[in-house]
Scaffold this motif. Sequence first.
Motif, PDB file in Angstrom:
ATOM      1  N   ALA A 168       9.670  -2.467 -11.368  1.00 54.18           N
ATOM      2  CA  ALA A 168       8.610  -1.651 -11.540  1.00 54.18           C
ATOM      3  C   ALA A 168       8.789  -1.084  -9.919  1.00 54.18           C
ATOM      4  CB  ALA A 168       7.547  -2.303 -11.964  1.00 54.18           C
ATOM      5  N   PRO A 169       8.379   0.000  -9.627  1.00 55.08           N
ATOM      6  CA  PRO A 169       8.083   0.189  -8.103  1.00 55.08           C
ATOM      7  C   PRO A 169       6.559  -0.654  -7.328  1.00 55.08           C
ATOM      8  CG  PRO A 169       7.134   1.843  -9.269  1.00 55.08           C
ATOM      9  CD  PRO A 169       7.549   0.747 -10.116  1.00 55.08           C
ATOM     10  N   THR A 170       6.791  -0.845  -6.328  1.00 57.56           N
ATOM     11  CA  THR A 170       5.947  -1.608  -5.569  1.00 57.56           C
ATOM     12  C   THR A 170       5.653  -1.426  -4.125  1.00 57.56           C
ATOM     13  OG1 THR A 170       7.714  -2.594  -3.702  1.00 57.56           O
ATOM     14  CG2 THR A 170       7.510  -3.793  -6.335  1.00 57.56           C
ATOM     15  N   PRO A 171       4.516  -1.496  -3.288  1.00 54.72           N
ATOM     16  CA  PRO A 171       4.673  -1.075  -1.812  1.00 54.72           C
ATOM     17  C   PRO A 171       5.842  -1.095  -1.474  1.00 54.72           C
ATOM     18  CG  PRO A 171       2.219  -1.885  -2.449  1.00 54.72           C
ATOM     19  CD  PRO A 171       3.669  -2.993  -4.008  1.00 54.72           C
ATOM     20  N   HIS A 172       6.698  -1.608  -1.437  1.00 53.22           N
ATOM     21  CA  HIS A 172       7.839  -2.511  -0.536  1.00 53.22           C
ATOM     22  C   HIS A 172       8.580  -0.919  -0.750  1.00 53.22           C
ATOM     23  CE1 HIS A 172      11.723  -3.785   0.869  1.00 53.22           C
ATOM     24  NE2 HIS A 172      10.672  -4.317   2.334  1.00 53.22           N
ATOM     25  N   ASP A 173       8.075  -0.012  -1.486  1.00 49.44           N
ATOM     26  CA  ASP A 173       9.839   0.424  -2.200  1.00 49.44           C
ATOM     27  C   ASP A 173       9.004   2.215  -1.851  1.00 49.44           C
ATOM     28  OD1 ASP A 173      11.821  -0.645  -3.674  1.00 49.44           O
ATOM     29  OD2 ASP A 173       9.662  -0.939  -5.761  1.00 49.44           O
ATOM     30  N   VAL A 174       8.082   2.305  -0.763  1.00 47.25           N
ATOM     31  CA  VAL A 174       7.030   3.257  -0.294  1.00 47.25           C
ATOM     32  C   VAL A 174       6.372   2.561   0.750  1.00 47.25           C
ATOM     33  CG1 VAL A 174       7.287   4.654  -2.184  1.00 47.25           C
ATOM     34  CG2 VAL A 174       5.471   2.872  -1.491  1.00 47.25           C
ATOM     35  N   TRP A 175       7.183   1.669   1.667  1.00 46.64           N
ATOM     36  CA  TRP A 175       6.708   1.006   2.967  1.00 46.64           C
ATOM     37  C   TRP A 175       6.216   1.986   3.506  1.00 46.64           C
ATOM     38  CZ3 TRP A 175       4.255  -3.201   2.596  1.00 46.64           C
ATOM     39  CH2 TRP A 175       3.900  -4.116   4.063  1.00 46.64           C
ATOM     40  N   THR A 176       6.682   2.855   4.350  1.00 45.79           N
ATOM     41  CA  THR A 176       6.323   3.608   5.792  1.00 45.79           C
ATOM     42  C   THR A 176       4.742   4.430   5.193  1.00 45.79           C
ATOM     43  OG1 THR A 176       8.284   3.920   6.307  1.00 45.79           O
ATOM     44  CG2 THR A 176       6.313   5.369   7.339  1.00 45.79           C
ATOM     45  N   ALA A 177       4.717   4.948   3.879  1.00 46.41           N
ATOM     46  CA  ALA A 177       3.419   5.431   3.616  1.00 46.41           C
ATOM     47  C   ALA A 177       2.236   4.950   3.302  1.00 46.41           C
ATOM     48  CB  ALA A 177       3.814   7.131   2.587  1.00 46.41           C
ATOM     49  N   TYR A 178       3.073   3.814   2.648  1.00 47.31           N
ATOM     50  CA  TYR A 178       1.789   2.718   2.100  1.00 47.31           C
ATOM     51  C   TYR A 178       1.218   2.175   3.978  1.00 47.31           C
ATOM     52  CZ  TYR A 178       0.004  -0.194  -1.120  1.00 47.31           C
ATOM     53  OH  TYR A 178      -1.138  -0.682  -1.598  1.00 47.31           O
ATOM     54  N   LEU A 179       2.084   1.803   4.031  1.00 47.64           N
ATOM     55  CA  LEU A 179       1.461   0.999   5.313  1.00 47.64           C
ATOM     56  C   LEU A 179       0.386   2.227   6.299  1.00 47.64           C
ATOM     57  CD1 LEU A 179       3.831  -1.136   7.392  1.00 47.64           C
ATOM     58  CD2 LEU A 179       2.233  -1.679   5.593  1.00 47.64           C
ATOM     59  N   ASP A 180       1.134   3.405   5.711  1.00 47.36           N
ATOM     60  CA  ASP A 180       0.160   4.387   6.830  1.00 47.36           C
ATOM     61  C   ASP A 180      -0.902   4.806   5.823  1.00 47.36           C
ATOM     62  OD1 ASP A 180       1.814   5.065   8.257  1.00 47.36           O
ATOM     63  OD2 ASP A 180       3.180   6.798   7.408  1.00 47.36           O
ATOM     64  N   HIS A 181      -1.040   4.706   4.467  1.00 46.80           N
ATOM     65  CA  HIS A 181      -2.391   5.159   3.968  1.00 46.80           C
ATOM     66  C   HIS A 181      -3.262   3.682   3.537  1.00 46.80           C
ATOM     67  CE1 HIS A 181      -1.464   8.689   2.357  1.00 46.80           C
ATOM     68  NE2 HIS A 181      -0.958   8.463   1.529  1.00 46.80           N
ATOM     69  N   TYR A 182      -2.705   2.399   4.244  1.00 50.88           N
ATOM     70  CA  TYR A 182      -3.922   1.291   3.567  1.00 50.88           C
ATOM     71  C   TYR A 182      -3.797  -0.166   4.495  1.00 50.88           C
ATOM     72  CZ  TYR A 182      -3.289   3.317  -0.746  1.00 50.88           C
ATOM     73  OH  TYR A 182      -4.493   4.219  -2.407  1.00 50.88           O
ATOM     74  N   GLY A 183      -2.148  -0.087   5.527  1.00 47.46           N
ATOM     75  CA  GLY A 183      -2.291  -1.182   6.422  1.00 47.46           C
ATOM     76  C   GLY A 183      -1.949  -2.491   6.038  1.00 47.46           C
ATOM     77  N   ILE A 184      -1.588  -2.962   6.692  1.00 45.52           N
ATOM     78  CA  ILE A 184      -0.760  -3.917   6.435  1.00 45.52           C
ATOM     79  C   ILE A 184      -1.869  -5.384   5.458  1.00 45.52           C
ATOM     80  CG2 ILE A 184      -1.737  -5.932   8.904  1.00 45.52           C
ATOM     81  CD1 ILE A 184       1.599  -5.998   6.499  1.00 45.52           C
ATOM     82  N   ASP A 185      -3.392  -5.338   5.971  1.00 48.07           N
ATOM     83  CA  ASP A 185      -4.525  -5.740   5.309  1.00 48.07           C
ATOM     84  C   ASP A 185      -4.817  -5.560   3.908  1.00 48.07           C
ATOM     85  OD1 ASP A 185      -4.800  -7.418   7.847  1.00 48.07           O
ATOM     86  OD2 ASP A 185      -6.531  -6.008   8.427  1.00 48.07           O
ATOM     87  N   GLY A 186      -4.564  -4.348   3.332  1.00 47.08           N
ATOM     88  CA  GLY A 186      -4.328  -3.916   2.491  1.00 47.08           C
ATOM     89  C   GLY A 186      -3.055  -3.840   1.825  1.00 47.08           C
ATOM     90  N   VAL A 187      -2.380  -4.959   2.160  1.00 48.50           N
ATOM     91  CA  VAL A 187      -0.939  -5.136   1.477  1.00 48.50           C
ATOM     92  C   VAL A 187      -1.100  -7.052   1.381  1.00 48.50           C
ATOM     93  CG1 VAL A 187       1.427  -5.730   1.908  1.00 48.50           C
ATOM     94  CG2 VAL A 187       1.149  -3.788   2.508  1.00 48.50           C
TER      95      VAL A 187
END
Length: 333
Positions: free
Chosen positions: A136-155
């Motif tokens: 299944a997809p995970t935030p790490h699979d779209v890591w750069t964009a995910y951090l742009d949207h949510y930051g590490i505290d969102g992870v």
Amino acid sequence: MQLTARSVEGCADRAAVSTQVRAHIADVATQLHAACIFIEQYGGAPVRLAVLPEYLFTSYPGRIGVGDFAEKVAFDVDGPEYAALGKVAQDRGLHLAVNAYERDVHFPGLYFQASLVFAPSGDCVLRYRRLNSMFAPTPHDVWTAYLDHYGIDGVFPVARTEIGNLSAIASEEIVYPEIARAHALRGAEVFVHSSSEIGSPNPTHKALAKRARAFENLAYVVSANTAGISGTALPLASADGNSCVVDWRGAVLSESNSGETFTAFADIDLHALRAARRKPGMTNYLARQRTELFAHNPQVQPADRLANTVPTRDDFRRAHDEVIARLDREGLI
């Protein structure tokens, strides 16, 4: 709450999925109400936290493609399913931890497995998305964009609530110590663990890991397993039993047998946990960490492998094969 997950494989379309899920939420609300009354009469204290199993309302995607599952099944962040679950928490006046697949407008065509906590207000106070998954997809699979949207505290989110600092661990992630440690280092005191796993009288990998994650982080683990999965070709009880509450010393306070039940319930003593975390000594494993030692470990799974891509199930397996081959070439396995 150890409850039976209901597959939506037989539903014709998204509307049918939503109808089945909403009916299931209503059933769970009734079961939860009855369980809380019994526990409160038995123990004399109100239930403040309830944890539901992994993918309780839909079951797992199986062979359904990622894009198709996202379109037909995955919940919307502001959708009616979550509103209904928030109302369950509000009606019972407790924190309700759930697990579901959900869509994100920032990542069209994908879905993420999410663990959420709803407060007694009905508001969602925690949204954690599974970081390690095989198919299944995970935030790490779209890591750069995910951090742009949510930051590490969102992870690695931690919800600071009146019943302690809560964080979530999804399913088999309990066997990855780094995920629990990342939450603990951000203040987590109680791990809510929604799972769907093989139950056994013998110690399984997950059963051992629950105890380890508890004592090595001086944290509680509240783990809810499914009571089987209905509506699939698998035998019903293939993922059933052994829901449990583990204290910060790694002791199992209560554990369920098989079937639908609420019997894995226990008191959480935050005062004792907090005192232990503030006491110097060899067993204060959390305060003895030297995290800088591990900042430059070799890469294993690469980030961003699904950037701008909707994968097939074969893509996940192929990527896993490539990682193993690379680690072999580099002499790391």
